[in-house]
Write an enzyme that holds these catalytic residues in place. Sequence first.
Site, short mmCIF file in Angstrom:
data_model
loop_
_atom_site.label_atom_id
_atom_site.label_comp_id
_atom_site.label_asym_id
_atom_site.label_seq_id
_atom_site.Cartn_x
_atom_site.Cartn_y
_atom_site.Cartn_z
CD GLU A 167 36.19 89.33 -12.87
OE1 GLU A 167 36.68 90.39 -12.26
OE2 GLU A 167 35.10 89.25 -13.51
CD GLU B 28 27.60 92.98 -16.57
OE1 GLU B 28 26.94 92.09 -15.91
OE2 GLU B 28 28.66 93.47 -16.06
CD GLU C 98 26.09 89.47 -14.02
OE1 GLU C 98 26.82 88.85 -15.01
OE2 GLU C 98 26.66 89.95 -13.07
#
Length: 770
Positions: free
Chosen positions: A438, A525, A531
Amino acid sequence: MKTTRLLITLAIASAALCSCSEKYGESVSATSPDGNIKLNFALSAKGVPTYSLEYGDRQVIAPSKLGFTFRGKRIRGRRTMENKAKRYGDPVDMQTGFSLQDVKRSSFDETWTTVWGEESHIRNHYNELAVTLDHDGVHMIVRFRVYDDGLGFRYEFPEQPNLVDFVISEELTEFAMTGDHTAYWIPGDYDTQEYSYNICRLSEIPSVADKMTERNASHQLFSSTGVQTALQLKTDDGLYINIHEAAVENYPTTNLDLDERSKTFRTHLTPDAEGWGALLQAASHTPWRTVMVVDDARKVLSSRLILNLNEPCALEDVSWIHPTKYMGVWWEMIVGGSTWSYTDDHNVIVLGETDYAASTPHNRHGANNENVRRYIDFAAANGFDAILVEGWNIGWENWYGHQKERVFDFVTPYPDFDLPALNAYAHSKGIRLIMHHETSSSTVNYERWLPEAFALMNEYGYDAVKTGYVGDILPIGEHHYSQSIINHYNYVIQRAAQHHIMVNAHEAVRPTGLCRTWPNMIGNESARGGEFGTRVEPKHLTMLPFTRLQGGPMDYTPGVMEMDLREINPNRPDVLTFTICKQLALYLTMPSPLQMACDTPEHYEKYADAFQFIKDVAVDWEQSKYLYAEPGDYIVVARQPRKSTLELAAKGVAALKDGKKDYVNGASRFCLTDVNGKPDATKDIWFVGGITDENPRSFDIPFDYLKPGAKYEATIYADAPDADGVNVSAKTGSASCARYTITKQVVDAGTVLTLRMAPSGGFAISLKEI
């Protein structure tokens, strides 16, 4: 890569065209190989390049302008804040005043082999028209490629004395619609595609745009009439039009801005920190602008227009790239059962200074040794290839939302994550770990750490990384889709290829088919994924294959079995609006070579019989057949697994010094054995899946793609008669989502099964030749 090619080129002499170029109204045209689609190019009386597109006897794109506005030349002199706005001369009009210099035609036909995908071979067949234009001594080529399913075109600026470095302030490409079509769209945004889709007439877009606005970690809307590509449209007479772009490199991603009166879209480039579109130098070219037009929704899903407009594979060796089915220490964090962070001791984290060894753990950290081993054990016992572990590295206490440049180092684990030991343990079980990087959108920091981060992955045998770009981009002022950040994403992919690392990028730019050129770009994504939980509407998953997936696969993260999220986090009274069978079907309707089973081991044990389908299903395909489809409503597809790639992931682990040697994944167990479980790679295997929106539906499922004369054992996972994925709540619970039946029967190519899908339901079938 192996290809079969036929290339025929016919150049029309420039001298013969000079007289034509003076008669601006005359046009040149090109047709698709089947003759059904016709592209017309012309110059207006003012020298404006235009194009139009026809499908049979119907006009699809009315005459639409092409061109640019260039930034004016830099004004030399002393710079002050007062004269900041006067640094550049007047804009340069690159839309009027063109003359036609040359036209070249060619035809091309090849069949290329994919590394992974929905089929093993793709035909790339088009007729090309390349038009060379002159604008006061500056040459520009507009290159059109006409396919049986649509059009691609781009602008090219060859090396030339009168054009060296230049800046595009705006691209003026138009797409003039011929009616008030139905649009399937999300708002134009410089930073995110994580929206729900709206379905309305073009004329209604301005009135509903405000209702589409949703908060996100990073978002920047630009217009109440702006939409994003891929934009799906449907005409009243049954044509399906899809507007998108292909091969976005060294150029910003475009949005489309609608003139509601004329029903004309014009491109709008994501600006950089100074407000400009693209900084280029000759020789260079733009991405392809694409217009798909077909008469059947199934043809939208089977089109390979975007992939074909990308360059062939740039890698000589692709043996290290492999399909992967994985689990992860992730969903429990998303739902709130555990966290990415390790301690509550620090409000501010300084890399290299904060002492985690002396910090008090808050005991909610998900990426701890015991929990990760638990996931490894479960994944190995059930035939998975890999485990993603998020929150393994220091810095999560002080990451998102702080515009913090040095946020992660990507190499230092938390005290309770023993990287060498866990990695060796995973390998001994036949499992690889998937790295998580991340970046918190600090792109400069990530590039600074890439050499060490990728070297660490190589040292420990990681061969896939999930990158993330949550939050506003650093450097400040740039956007997720501006030119320099596009270049960053592509740089990461290419550097990863040098290290034999596959990339699964989250919150990055929407894919535009570059996975053909760089097949280590194995997942993305870049849309509203699993999510988002209850914010994923039932129709959403019937929209994504028509829009987001046109450019490449999505890491949607399917496989939820327990829809009541209180089972993980008692403080989250949310119930997801899907049936279990719809979640199973997503492995077919949302194809990806990197496919997750996102739920927890406990929930898979609870629904072990339905979980069997997730264990069995392949993620890479020899061929695919779309049986039924309508955007926003339903999708039914049949896929035949590509057996040659089934065991690549397992073989890769076995090749490591501490890797298990006899590991076989679940899809291989199913696809490479007979009905009695004995090894037999000759048996034909198919999987079929279908999903619906909030409406229950029934379909007659044909099997005419099966081997003639052969018998198959069909295992059918179907919604029970009382299943319901829509009418659920914290009060009613999730019982109706979990009602399903599993039956077996013998079928052949002549069999037709009638299957019902519940509201927001689905079905999945595995077929094995007897």
